[in-house]
Structure formats: structure tokens, C-alpha cells
Design an enzyme around this catalytic site. Structure first.
Site, short mmCIF file in Angstrom:
data_model
loop_
_atom_site.label_atom_id
_atom_site.label_comp_id
_atom_site.label_asym_id
_atom_site.label_seq_id
_atom_site.Cartn_x
_atom_site.Cartn_y
_atom_site.Cartn_z
N HIS A 1 -10.33 -5.45 -3.58
CA HIS A 1 -9.01 -5.66 -2.99
C HIS A 1 -9.14 -6.04 -1.53
CE1 HIS A 1 -9.98 -1.36 -2.68
NE2 HIS A 1 -9.32 -1.35 -1.52
N HIS B 1 -7.01 -5.82 2.02
CA HIS B 1 -5.86 -5.28 2.75
C HIS B 1 -5.34 -6.37 3.66
CE1 HIS B 1 -6.80 -0.85 2.09
NE2 HIS B 1 -7.96 -1.40 1.79
N ASN C 1 -12.83 -3.22 2.16
CA ASN C 1 -13.82 -2.15 2.19
C ASN C 1 -14.69 -2.24 0.94
OD1 ASN C 1 -12.73 -0.96 4.56
ND2 ASN C 1 -11.09 -0.05 3.33
N ASP D 1 0.85 -1.19 0.00
CA ASP D 1 0.00 0.00 0.00
C ASP D 1 0.89 1.24 0.00
OD1 ASP D 1 -3.21 0.53 0.91
OD2 ASP D 1 -1.82 2.21 1.13
N ILE D 2 0.47 2.24 -0.75
CA ILE D 2 1.28 3.47 -0.88
C ILE D 2 1.29 4.29 0.41
CG2 ILE D 2 -0.51 5.06 -1.72
CD1 ILE D 2 1.50 5.82 -3.99
N GLY E 1 -16.24 2.58 3.05
CA GLY E 1 -15.09 3.47 2.89
C GLY E 1 -14.19 3.08 1.74
N GLN E 2 -14.74 2.38 0.74
CA GLN E 2 -13.91 1.95 -0.40
C GLN E 2 -13.53 3.15 -1.25
OE1 GLN E 2 -15.86 -0.90 -2.96
NE2 GLN E 2 -13.97 -1.41 -4.05
P1 AMP Z 1 -9.80 1.31 0.04
O1 AMP Z 1 -10.17 2.46 0.92
O2 AMP Z 1 -10.11 -0.02 0.70
O3 AMP Z 1 -10.38 1.43 -1.34
O4 AMP Z 1 -8.24 1.32 -0.05
C1 AMP Z 1 -7.51 1.81 -1.12
C2 AMP Z 1 -6.06 1.73 -0.73
O5 AMP Z 1 -5.29 1.90 -1.89
C3 AMP Z 1 -5.62 2.80 0.27
O6 AMP Z 1 -5.09 2.15 1.44
C4 AMP Z 1 -4.54 3.57 -0.49
O7 AMP Z 1 -3.48 3.98 0.33
C5 AMP Z 1 -4.11 2.56 -1.54
N1 AMP Z 1 -3.54 3.11 -2.75
C6 AMP Z 1 -4.05 4.11 -3.51
N2 AMP Z 1 -3.26 4.32 -4.58
C7 AMP Z 1 -2.25 3.43 -4.50
C8 AMP Z 1 -1.12 3.14 -5.31
N3 AMP Z 1 -0.85 3.82 -6.44
N4 AMP Z 1 -0.28 2.14 -4.92
C9 AMP Z 1 -0.53 1.45 -3.80
N5 AMP Z 1 -1.58 1.68 -2.99
C10 AMP Z 1 -2.43 2.65 -3.34
#
Ligand code: AMP
Length: 127
Positions: free
Chosen positions: A110, A112, A97, A39-40, A103-104
Site C-alpha cells: 500500500h 500512503h 512502509n 486511513d482509519i 514499520g509495515q
Molecule cells: P503500514 O504501517 O504502512 O502497514 O500502515 C497500515 C495503515 O493501515 C495504518 O496507517 C493504519 O491506520 C491503517 N489501517 C489499519 N486498518 C485499517 C482499516 N480497517 N481501514 C483503514 N485503514 C486501516
């Protein structure tokens, strides 16, 4: 709308772009069915995202429309990543999520995978 009630799959969501290699990621694992990457903005010492390669928004969408091979491949990839990262013994948390209330942020299914410390209560705030 998809079966899940979410809008149709958005081909330009950030994870679709990562799958097409248009945007870089820090990969952890990849096979025919799934990609796992860091995760970024990590929220735990280990914070890895595992995504199916198919175009699915949500768990309902995935479980309705994906083939048995895709579903098995994705679930196996999650387990493989947990094992690869040495999280079986200490433990870890999976979280997915879905939609607005969930909160998606990224509308590509995906999971986590959090680990590396004691993660505390699952949902701290009670509504
Ligand atoms: P969600 O809220 O479950 O949709 O989570 C989306 C996740 O994607 C968040 O934890 C972000 O930090 C992560 N995210 C967004 N853009 C990137 C990216 N380019 N590379 C890796 N993780 C990312």
C-alpha cells in the site's frame, strides 16, 4: 518466502478483507487495478491508502510478480487519486512502509498519500 524476503501473502490481512468487502472502508476511488480509501487513523488532514487489487506484500514482490497492466494500473490509480483530491498544486507526500524496518503493519502493498498541510521533513529522526 516471497522474492522480497517477506512471508507468503496472508489472505486474512485486513486489506485483503477490505478488498473482499468483509470489512467496510471509506472509499475514495476504485478501478480494475486498485482501491483507495481513507486511513482509519489519519496522520494528516488527507491520509488515503492506495492498494493494488492483487495479492502482493511488498514493492519487490509487486515489481517482480505483477503484470505490466497491474503495475501501470496501480501507478495510474495513485496519480488519479492525488488529482481527484486536489493535491497536485499544494503538493503531497507518498510513503510506502516495507517489512519490519519500514514499520509495515499490514502485509498487503500500500501507498500512503498524505496532504492538506505542510508535511515537514521526511524523516525527523536521524539514526
Ligand atoms: P503500514 O504501517 O504502512 O502497514 O500502515 C497500515 C495503515 O493501515 C495504518 O496507517 C493504519 O491506520 C491503517 N489501517 C489499519 N486498518 C485499517 C482499516 N480497517 N481501514 C483503514 N485503514 C486501516
Amino acid at each position: 518466502m516471497t522474492v522480497s524476503g517477506l512471508p507468503p501473502y496472508d489472505d486474512n490481512n485486513i486489506f485483503a478483507r477490505i478488498l473482499r468487502k468483509e470489512i467496510p472502508c471509506k472509499p475514495v476511488y476504485e478501478d480494475e487495478w486498485a482501491l483507495a480509501f481513507h486511513d482509519i487513523a489519519p496522520q494528516a488532514p488527507v491520509h488515503v491508502l492506495v492498494i493494488p487489487k492483487g495479492k502482493y506484500c511488498s514493492f519487490a514482490d509487486f515489481s517482480d510478480a505483477a503484470s505490466a497492466e497491474e503495475i501501470a494500473g496501480f501507478v495510474r490509480a495513485v496519480g488519479t487519486v492525488a488529482r481527484m483530491l486536489g493535491l497536485e498544486a499544494p503538493g503531497y507526500r507518498l510513503l510506502a512502509n516495507m517489512g519490519n524496518d519500514g514499520g509495515q503493519e499490514v502485509p498487503h502493498l500500500h501507498v500512503h498519500l498524505f496532504g492538506g498541510r505542510s508535511l515537514g521533513r521526511m524523516i525527523p529522526d536521524r539514526a
